[in-house]
Design a protein around this motif. Structure first.
Motif, PDB file in Angstrom:
ATOM      1  N   TRP A 210       3.668   0.949   2.665  1.00 53.07           N
ATOM      2  CA  TRP A 210       3.411  -0.137   3.629  1.00 53.07           C
ATOM      3  C   TRP A 210       3.548  -1.483   2.912  1.00 53.07           C
ATOM      4  O   TRP A 210       2.740  -1.815   2.036  1.00 53.07           O
ATOM      5  CB  TRP A 210       1.990  -0.050   4.188  1.00 53.07           C
ATOM      6  N   PRO A 211       4.582  -2.253   3.265  1.00 56.36           N
ATOM      7  CA  PRO A 211       4.715  -3.562   2.625  1.00 56.36           C
ATOM      8  C   PRO A 211       3.623  -4.522   3.096  1.00 56.36           C
ATOM      9  O   PRO A 211       3.190  -4.453   4.247  1.00 56.36           O
ATOM     10  CB  PRO A 211       6.113  -4.041   3.075  1.00 56.36           C
ATOM     11  N   ALA A 212       3.174  -5.378   2.187  1.00 58.34           N
ATOM     12  CA  ALA A 212       2.123  -6.346   2.530  1.00 58.34           C
ATOM     13  C   ALA A 212       2.636  -7.358   3.546  1.00 58.34           C
ATOM     14  O   ALA A 212       1.898  -7.870   4.351  1.00 58.34           O
ATOM     15  CB  ALA A 212       1.653  -7.064   1.262  1.00 58.34           C
TER      16      ALA A 212
ATOM     17  N   LEU B  97      -3.820   3.752  -1.173  1.00 60.64           N
ATOM     18  CA  LEU B  97      -4.103   2.905  -2.332  1.00 60.64           C
ATOM     19  C   LEU B  97      -3.329   1.596  -2.221  1.00 60.64           C
ATOM     20  O   LEU B  97      -2.166   1.579  -1.815  1.00 60.64           O
ATOM     21  CB  LEU B  97      -3.713   3.629  -3.629  1.00 60.64           C
ATOM     22  N   LYS B  98      -3.995   0.523  -2.611  1.00 64.35           N
ATOM     23  CA  LYS B  98      -3.391  -0.811  -2.524  1.00 64.35           C
ATOM     24  C   LYS B  98      -3.056  -1.315  -3.929  1.00 64.35           C
ATOM     25  O   LYS B  98      -3.836  -1.125  -4.866  1.00 64.35           O
ATOM     26  CB  LYS B  98      -4.378  -1.774  -1.857  1.00 64.35           C
ATOM     27  N   VAL B  99      -1.904  -1.973  -4.064  1.00 63.29           N
ATOM     28  CA  VAL B  99      -1.514  -2.559  -5.346  1.00 63.29           C
ATOM     29  C   VAL B  99      -2.344  -3.815  -5.584  1.00 63.29           C
ATOM     30  O   VAL B  99      -2.208  -4.810  -4.868  1.00 63.29           O
ATOM     31  CB  VAL B  99      -0.008  -2.911  -5.386  1.00 63.29           C
TER      32      VAL B  99
ATOM     33  N   MET C   9       0.831  -1.203   0.000  1.00 61.02           N
ATOM     34  CA  MET C   9       0.000   0.000   0.000  1.00 61.02           C
ATOM     35  C   MET C   9       0.864   1.250   0.000  1.00 61.02           C
ATOM     36  O   MET C   9       1.999   1.235   0.479  1.00 61.02           O
ATOM     37  CB  MET C   9      -0.922   0.014   1.216  1.00 61.02           C
ATOM     38  N   ILE C  10       0.302   2.327  -0.567  1.00 57.64           N
ATOM     39  CA  ILE C  10       0.954   3.636  -0.495  1.00 57.64           C
ATOM     40  C   ILE C  10      -0.068   4.657  -0.004  1.00 57.64           C
ATOM     41  O   ILE C  10      -1.281   4.456  -0.146  1.00 57.64           O
ATOM     42  CB  ILE C  10       1.508   4.091  -1.867  1.00 57.64           C
ATOM     43  N   SER C  11       0.420   5.734   0.608  1.00 59.76           N
ATOM     44  CA  SER C  11      -0.474   6.858   0.888  1.00 59.76           C
ATOM     45  C   SER C  11       0.065   8.070   0.149  1.00 59.76           C
ATOM     46  O   SER C  11       1.286   8.258   0.036  1.00 59.76           O
ATOM     47  CB  SER C  11      -0.599   7.129   2.380  1.00 59.76           C
TER      48      SER C  11
END
Length: 218
Positions: free
Chosen positions: A215-217, A47-49, A29-31
């Motif tokens: 944010w790493p999964a 947002l999530k990949v 995820m990124i913000s």
């Protein structure tokens, strides 16, 4: 040995470092920044990949991340390295939106040789203005005409996409047409696939600093 293992516990695997857009994997995820320069689909969003795609051209490859946030809107992001590195964010629009944003006669000139069309944005209704105004510029000029490529629904960073026996790529073939505005901050990208399917995207070019956190999964 069993006693010692119990005493010191298991050694934890080092946590994955996620500090650059190029390291994003599915599920990460990124913000984004909450700057008013960004459209509401991006401003302050997490947002999530959801998927990673590859565009393959004759002499280059481009990775694309499909991102989604709470709204469910699909956002397509790429990392571009030229004189300096920057991000591109794209939003797909359907034909009815294209008709309300651009004059269709002007738009059709994009597909005519020699490929130097100019395109102006029409005045927007209040509803369209709130949704698309920050994705749009007043006027665009064409910079790409019928460039051929292949689209792959897989991540081929650091490797060559597969070829079949006739040395033809197994992706979906398309021709791309692009326009940019005068300060090269906004673009309109069109992909025409074999069979005539056409995708139109509004694109924003933004600095890497628009990504505030990763944010790493796992």
């Amino acid at each position: 040995m069993g006693f010692l293992r119990g005493l010191f516990g298991k050694k934890e695997a080092p946590k994955r470092q996620l500090d650059h857009v190029n390291k994003l994997l599915k599920g990460d995820m990124i913000s984004l920044d909450d700057s008013f320069a960004l459209p509401e689909q991006l401003r302050g969003q997490q947002l999530k990949v959801e998927a990673i795609h590859t565009y393959e051209y004759e002499r280059s490859q481009q990775c694309e991340w499909l991102l989604r946030g709470h709204s469910g809107t699909a956002i397509f992001m790429s990392y571009i390295e030229e004189d300096e590195a920057y991000l591109s964010f794209s939003l797909k629009i359907n034909r009815s939106i294209v008709e309300q944003i651009f004059d269709l006669d002007e738009f059709s000139q994009l597909f005519e040789e020699p490929g130097n069309a100019e395109l102006k944005t029409l005045p927007l209704s209040n509803e369209l203005d709130s949704e698309y105004a920050r994705w749009l510029s007043d006027a665009y000029h064409q910079v790409e005409f019928a460039a051929f490529g292949y689209f792959h629904r897989q991540d081929y960073r650091g490797q060559k996409p597969p070829q079949d026996d006739n040395n033809q790529q197994r992706g979906d073939g398309f021709e791309s047409y692009s326009l940019v505005d005068s300060d090269e901050s906004h673009a309109v990208d069109i992909e025409v696939y074999e069979g005539g399917d056409t995708e139109v995207m509004l694109t924003l070019y933004r600095p890497l600093t628009d990504i505030r956190e990763f944010w790493p999964a796992s």
